[in-house]
Design a protein around this motif. Sequence first.
Motif, PDB file in Angstrom:
ATOM      1  N   PRO A 138       0.816  -1.227   0.000  1.00 40.73           N
ATOM      2  CA  PRO A 138       0.000   0.000   0.000  1.00 40.73           C
ATOM      3  C   PRO A 138       0.845   1.270   0.000  1.00 40.73           C
ATOM      4  O   PRO A 138       0.436   2.280  -0.574  1.00 40.73           O
ATOM      5  CB  PRO A 138      -0.820  -0.092   1.290  1.00 40.73           C
ATOM      6  N   GLU A 139       2.008   1.206   0.626  1.00 46.16           N
ATOM      7  CA  GLU A 139       2.865   2.398   0.665  1.00 46.16           C
ATOM      8  C   GLU A 139       3.368   2.747  -0.737  1.00 46.16           C
ATOM      9  O   GLU A 139       3.405   3.910  -1.121  1.00 46.16           O
ATOM     10  CB  GLU A 139       4.033   2.186   1.628  1.00 46.16           C
ATOM     11  N   ILE A 140       3.748   1.740  -1.498  1.00 42.38           N
ATOM     12  CA  ILE A 140       4.188   1.979  -2.879  1.00 42.38           C
ATOM     13  C   ILE A 140       3.041   2.562  -3.694  1.00 42.38           C
ATOM     14  O   ILE A 140       3.216   3.526  -4.440  1.00 42.38           O
ATOM     15  CB  ILE A 140       4.719   0.673  -3.516  1.00 42.38           C
ATOM     16  N   ILE A 141       1.853   1.995  -3.522  1.00 42.83           N
ATOM     17  CA  ILE A 141       0.678   2.467  -4.262  1.00 42.83           C
ATOM     18  C   ILE A 141       0.310   3.884  -3.847  1.00 42.83           C
ATOM     19  O   ILE A 141       0.083   4.756  -4.693  1.00 42.83           O
ATOM     20  CB  ILE A 141      -0.503   1.496  -4.057  1.00 42.83           C
ATOM     21  N   ASP A 142       0.268   4.148  -2.539  1.00 46.92           N
ATOM     22  CA  ASP A 142      -0.106   5.481  -2.039  1.00 46.92           C
ATOM     23  C   ASP A 142       0.873   6.560  -2.492  1.00 46.92           C
ATOM     24  O   ASP A 142       0.480   7.700  -2.726  1.00 46.92           O
ATOM     25  CB  ASP A 142      -0.204   5.489  -0.516  1.00 46.92           C
ATOM     26  N   ARG A 143       2.137   6.210  -2.594  1.00 44.38           N
ATOM     27  CA  ARG A 143       3.146   7.173  -3.039  1.00 44.38           C
ATOM     28  C   ARG A 143       3.191   7.300  -4.557  1.00 44.38           C
ATOM     29  O   ARG A 143       3.977   8.060  -5.103  1.00 44.38           O
ATOM     30  CB  ARG A 143       4.527   6.783  -2.502  1.00 44.38           C
ATOM     31  N   GLU A 144       2.359   6.506  -5.245  1.00 43.78           N
ATOM     32  CA  GLU A 144       2.258   6.516  -6.711  1.00 43.78           C
ATOM     33  C   GLU A 144       3.597   6.202  -7.371  1.00 43.78           C
ATOM     34  O   GLU A 144       3.982   6.809  -8.374  1.00 43.78           O
ATOM     35  CB  GLU A 144       1.697   7.850  -7.202  1.00 43.78           C
TER      36      GLU A 144
END
Length: 178
Positions: free
Chosen positions: A109-115
């Motif tokens: 999720p962190e990778i996704i949230d940081r785009e």
Amino acid sequence: MSPSLAKEADMSTSENTHPAEQHAHTTARQIGYARIGDIDTDLFAQVNRLQELGVSPDDIYLDQGRIGDGASYVGLQRALEAGRPGDVLVVASLARLAGSLADLEHLTPEIIDRELKLNVGGMVFDPANDVGRTLFDTFRLLCRCQEELAELAEGDQVERMRQAYGQALHRMRATRLN
């Protein structure tokens, strides 16, 4: 706004922005991450691979030492914080990104949230498109599967312990009767 005023506005913003800054905002930065345990000796191989994949030596973040659940990955946190939307987090292999499936589940999720995009050994996955979303959904699915298998194994182990305890009690009683 008239066409001439719009053109002047475009020119004034491009004149006030350094060309390197304009380029930096349009080009995805490659941010490398390497992780080794206490006994691993492949740090140079990982760094070389990251450089082959286009990562500048100044953009490589490292972690060394304890791996697995609960480990603190300061280098990984710094790599993620260095990323801007559209940048690419580059790792030599998926095993070097996360020490366990649980770590991977928290990291996804962190990778996704940081785009950010994820480059694993030369294969780039963008969570903003269907293929990338599928990969990240697969990560989550694998993590849940591992948790369920662990719960099943734990349940089996408890049952085996109960059976062993029962057998031990039976033997003790049989020994007393003899």
